[in-house]
Write an enzyme that holds these catalytic residues in place. Structure first.
Site, mmCIF file in Angstrom:
data_model
loop_
_atom_site.group_PDB
_atom_site.id
_atom_site.type_symbol
_atom_site.label_atom_id
_atom_site.label_comp_id
_atom_site.label_asym_id
_atom_site.label_seq_id
_atom_site.Cartn_x
_atom_site.Cartn_y
_atom_site.Cartn_z
ATOM 1 N N ARG A 1 0.937 -1.141 0.108
ATOM 2 C CA ARG A 1 0.024 -0.029 0.038
ATOM 3 C C ARG A 1 0.985 1.328 -0.020
ATOM 4 N NH1 ARG A 1 -3.576 3.440 1.132
ATOM 5 N NH2 ARG A 1 -2.037 4.542 2.867
ATOM 6 N N CYS B 1 -7.253 -0.660 2.303
ATOM 7 C CA CYS B 1 -7.066 -2.046 2.723
ATOM 8 C C CYS B 1 -8.008 -2.446 4.041
ATOM 9 C CB CYS B 1 -5.482 -2.174 3.422
ATOM 10 S SG CYS B 1 -5.420 -0.992 4.912
ATOM 11 N N PRO C 1 -7.398 7.260 2.177
ATOM 12 C CA PRO C 1 -7.281 8.557 1.087
ATOM 13 C C PRO C 1 -6.187 9.313 0.948
ATOM 14 C CG PRO C 1 -8.556 9.157 3.127
ATOM 15 C CD PRO C 1 -8.305 7.799 3.460
ATOM 16 N N ILE C 2 -5.568 9.917 0.243
ATOM 17 C CA ILE C 2 -4.375 10.499 -0.008
ATOM 18 C C ILE C 2 -4.766 11.895 -0.148
ATOM 19 C CG2 ILE C 2 -2.925 8.305 -0.554
ATOM 20 C CD1 ILE C 2 -2.833 9.633 -3.402
ATOM 21 N N ASP C 3 -5.954 12.427 -0.024
ATOM 22 C CA ASP C 3 -6.105 13.948 -0.310
ATOM 23 C C ASP C 3 -5.065 14.953 0.295
ATOM 24 O OD1 ASP C 3 -7.380 12.709 2.103
ATOM 25 O OD2 ASP C 3 -8.225 14.609 2.217
ATOM 26 N N ASP D 1 -1.967 1.032 15.570
ATOM 27 C CA ASP D 1 -1.528 -0.320 15.084
ATOM 28 C C ASP D 1 -1.176 -1.111 16.554
ATOM 29 O OD1 ASP D 1 0.665 1.245 12.687
ATOM 30 O OD2 ASP D 1 -1.187 0.844 12.934
ATOM 31 N N ILE E 1 -8.875 6.548 14.702
ATOM 32 C CA ILE E 1 -7.814 6.958 13.449
ATOM 33 C C ILE E 1 -8.425 6.307 12.200
ATOM 34 C CG2 ILE E 1 -5.586 6.598 12.322
ATOM 35 C CD1 ILE E 1 -5.577 8.336 14.906
ATOM 36 N N ARG F 1 4.537 -9.402 6.052
ATOM 37 C CA ARG F 1 4.551 -8.032 5.701
ATOM 38 C C ARG F 1 5.573 -7.074 6.842
ATOM 39 N NH1 ARG F 1 -0.104 -4.954 4.915
ATOM 40 N NH2 ARG F 1 1.646 -3.291 4.482
HETATM 41 C C1 EPZ Z 1 0.959 5.202 8.698
HETATM 42 O O1 EPZ Z 1 -0.356 5.142 7.618
HETATM 43 C C2 EPZ Z 1 1.214 3.686 8.940
HETATM 44 N N1 EPZ Z 1 1.604 3.271 7.613
HETATM 45 C C3 EPZ Z 1 -0.066 2.851 9.371
HETATM 46 O O2 EPZ Z 1 0.452 1.803 9.884
HETATM 47 C C4 EPZ Z 1 -0.377 3.732 10.593
HETATM 48 O O3 EPZ Z 1 -1.560 2.903 11.056
HETATM 49 C C5 EPZ Z 1 -0.887 5.175 10.347
HETATM 50 O O4 EPZ Z 1 0.299 5.655 9.850
HETATM 51 C C6 EPZ Z 1 -1.300 5.822 11.678
HETATM 52 O O5 EPZ Z 1 -0.247 5.958 12.679
HETATM 53 C C7 EPZ Z 1 3.012 3.382 7.156
HETATM 54 O O6 EPZ Z 1 3.452 4.296 7.838
HETATM 55 C C8 EPZ Z 1 3.225 2.841 6.194
HETATM 56 P P1 EPZ Z 1 -2.013 8.480 8.063
HETATM 57 P P2 EPZ Z 1 -0.676 6.178 6.825
HETATM 58 O O7 EPZ Z 1 -1.969 9.008 6.967
HETATM 59 O O8 EPZ Z 1 0.181 7.119 6.893
HETATM 60 C C9 EPZ Z 1 -6.414 9.974 7.369
HETATM 61 C C10 EPZ Z 1 0.826 -0.768 9.985
HETATM 62 O O9 EPZ Z 1 0.103 -1.313 10.623
HETATM 63 N N2 EPZ Z 1 -6.003 10.649 6.013
HETATM 64 O O10 EPZ Z 1 -1.287 8.876 9.412
HETATM 65 O O11 EPZ Z 1 -1.503 5.760 5.590
HETATM 66 C C11 EPZ Z 1 -6.484 8.582 7.339
HETATM 67 O O12 EPZ Z 1 -7.606 7.850 6.574
HETATM 68 C C12 EPZ Z 1 0.187 0.917 9.132
HETATM 69 O O13 EPZ Z 1 2.167 -0.769 10.041
HETATM 70 C C13 EPZ Z 1 -6.792 11.446 5.282
HETATM 71 O O14 EPZ Z 1 -7.734 11.656 5.523
HETATM 72 O O15 EPZ Z 1 -1.912 6.862 7.811
HETATM 73 C C14 EPZ Z 1 -6.632 8.254 8.901
HETATM 74 O O16 EPZ Z 1 -7.817 8.465 9.322
HETATM 75 C C15 EPZ Z 1 -1.392 0.476 9.262
HETATM 76 N N3 EPZ Z 1 -6.182 12.057 4.095
HETATM 77 C C16 EPZ Z 1 -5.578 9.106 9.282
HETATM 78 O O17 EPZ Z 1 -5.599 10.327 8.397
HETATM 79 C C17 EPZ Z 1 -4.834 11.659 3.787
HETATM 80 O O18 EPZ Z 1 -4.462 12.171 2.670
HETATM 81 C C18 EPZ Z 1 -4.331 8.965 9.691
HETATM 82 O O19 EPZ Z 1 -3.717 8.386 8.550
HETATM 83 C C19 EPZ Z 1 -4.084 10.872 4.582
HETATM 84 C C20 EPZ Z 1 -4.707 10.292 5.671
#
Ligand code: EPZ
Length: 419
Positions: free
Chosen positions: A93, A117, A123-125, A305, A327, A397
């Site tokens: 991912r 997943c 999202p990645i907005d 996590d 989260i 993973r």
């Molecule tokens: C990272 O994911 C980790 N993955 C995740 O670990 C971890 O759970 C997460 O950070 C939170 O700590 C990696 O580092 C590869 P976020 P990430 O952007 O960066 C929202 C594991 O098990 N959001 O901090 O994808 C999102 O939906 C994995 O090791 C937006 O709305 O998480 C969530 O509610 C799982 N828009 C919150 O922010 C965006 O553009 C936090 O997500 C990006 C995120």
């Protein structure tokens, strides 16, 4: 298909050594694209996602030399392509870091849109909002993110939601932007600090990583460096919970105790003995833990996590626990698997009500995602009888040599091949 077979009810006793942090490696390996010369990365975890990242670096044209089991040399000077192969990218991912790294290096990137997943939409907005603030034009066609910039110019960026990925991705591109970029409401996770330290070792100018505001002054050139990945706080936390759930006594080595503070605090609240040393923690539980409430929050709050492994310990605790997952919107899917083992859990949206039971019973269960799989291993270790876990590719993973590390502390766990 590979499965894990676990004979439960064994106290875990002995020592476990923690590997490098998966979520640091997933950012730092793509970040090496920014380096103008060779990078030596040490303490790399031997996990599937790192193999996938290596494959993608090779596909771009980088030279990757494996020096040791946990040490590689990356020479990205030979990279010519800015396009990530869709077949390679769909295996994981977090390929989104290649966007910021390729933009920082070439001012252009083509990266397949990362899938969601089992834990939520993902999202990645905010990644896109931040990169567009730096002057990047982004369009998504046929599931591919196509990004390019005439010029990268530093800008003030406010993240509406604290996001690890967006914080790091923006940092990667902003390193090479003209002028100053500030990221407000930035994520403070240790991975963010580790990635900033790596970039600064290359010659970047990043200040404030680990606080709410990160300031990046763009530089014209980034060189090479030698960097050791920080220990994995989630791997450590998983084994801390396993030690407590098994009523065992385990020394968990090669950790940074301050990264584990939220986990340590909650375990102590449950009556579990946690002793902190300079680079290790000892977890001992002689009696049944007491139920506590958990609310997942960005670092330094209780990590999302660790929610799933912790729910297994709560399922065996005395009393009723309320777990709120703030989260990710669907990170309770694994609860159905725990209920097959006798757990008493009710899920209402982002809240799980867990009524502790004396014992779980072994059962055939399926890992729905990485941390759910880890939680099921914990459940199998302490359940009565045999547990067989399918779909263990998720676990591979993020957990290096899981069986070996657990067998070393007395677990009866083995991997089988079954149609
Ligand atoms: C990272 O994911 C980790 N993955 C995740 O670990 C971890 O759970 C997460 O950070 C939170 O700590 C990696 O580092 C590869 P976020 P990430 O952007 O960066 C929202 C594991 O098990 N959001 O901090 O994808 C999102 O939906 C994995 O090791 C937006 O709305 O998480 C969530 O509610 C799982 N828009 C919150 O922010 C965006 O553009 C936090 O997500 C990006 C995120």
């Amino acid at each position: 298909m590979e499965k894990l077979v676990i004979e439960g009810s064994k106290r875990l006793e002995g020592e476990i050594c923690i590997s490098g942090a998966k979520n640091s490696a997933l950012a730092i390996l793509p970040a090496a694209i920014l380096a103008g010369s060779e990078c030596i990365i040490k303490n790399l975890p031997a996990i599937r996602d790192v193999v996938y990242l290596r494959d993608m670096l090779l596909q771009l044209g980088a030279k990757v030399h494996i020096i040791d089991q946990d040490k590689i040399c990356i020479d990205s000077s030979s990279i010519k392509s800015h396009k990530i192969d869709a077949e390679l990218a769909k295996r994981m991912r977090a390929s989104y870091y290649f966007i910021g790294a390729l933009i920082g290096r070439f001012k252009k990137a083509e990266v397949p849109f990362p899938g969601g997943c089992e834990i939520g939409m993902r999202p990645i907005d905010l990644h896109i909002k931040g990169l567009e603030a730096l002057g990047v034009k982004i369009k998504i066609t046929h599931g591919v993110i196509k990004a390019k910039a005439e010029e990268l110019v530093g800008a003030p960026i406010y993240l509406d939601v604290v996001s690890v990925g967006a914080t790091i991705n923006i940092m990667l591109a902003a390193c090479r932007a003209k002028g100053i970029t500030t990221i407000e409401n930035a994520a403070k996770e240790p991975y963010v600090v580790d990635t900033a330290n790596f970039l600064n070792a290359l010659g970047a100018n990043i200040k404030g990583a680990g606080t709410d505001v990160i300031r990046i002054k763009g530089v014209d050139f980034l060189g090479g460096c030698e960097h050791a990945i920080i220990p994995d706080q989630m791997e450590a936390g998983t084994y801390m919970v396993a030690a407590a759930a098994s009523r065992g006594n385990v020394l968990i080595k090669n950790v940074i105790p301050t990264h584990l503070e939220a986990i340590t605090a909650k375990l102590r609240e449950m009556g579990v003995e946690v002793t902190e040393y300079e680079d290790s923690v000892r977890v001992a539980a002689l009696s049944r833990p007491k139920a506590v409430n958990i609310k997942t929050l960005p670092y330094p709050g209780f990590p999302t996590d660790m929610q799933q492994p912790m729910c297994v310990l709560l399922a065996l605790s005395e009393g009723t626990a309320i777990v709120t997952e703030n989260i990710f919107e669907s990170r309770f899917k694994f609860m159905d698997e725990l209920k097959k083992m006798g757990a008493k859990i009710r899920v209402e949206g982002r809240v799980a009500i867990i009524e502790g039971v004396n014992k779980l019973s072994g059962a055939p269960i399926t890992a729905t995602d990485l941390r759910a799989g880890a939680a099921m291993v914990v459940a199998g270790l302490v359940a009565d009888g045999k547990t067989v876990i399918s779909n263990i590719g998720h676990i591979d993973r993020g957990y290096e040599r899981l069986e070996e590390k657990l067998i070393n502390v007395g677990a009866r766990i083995r991997r089988i091949e079954e149609d």
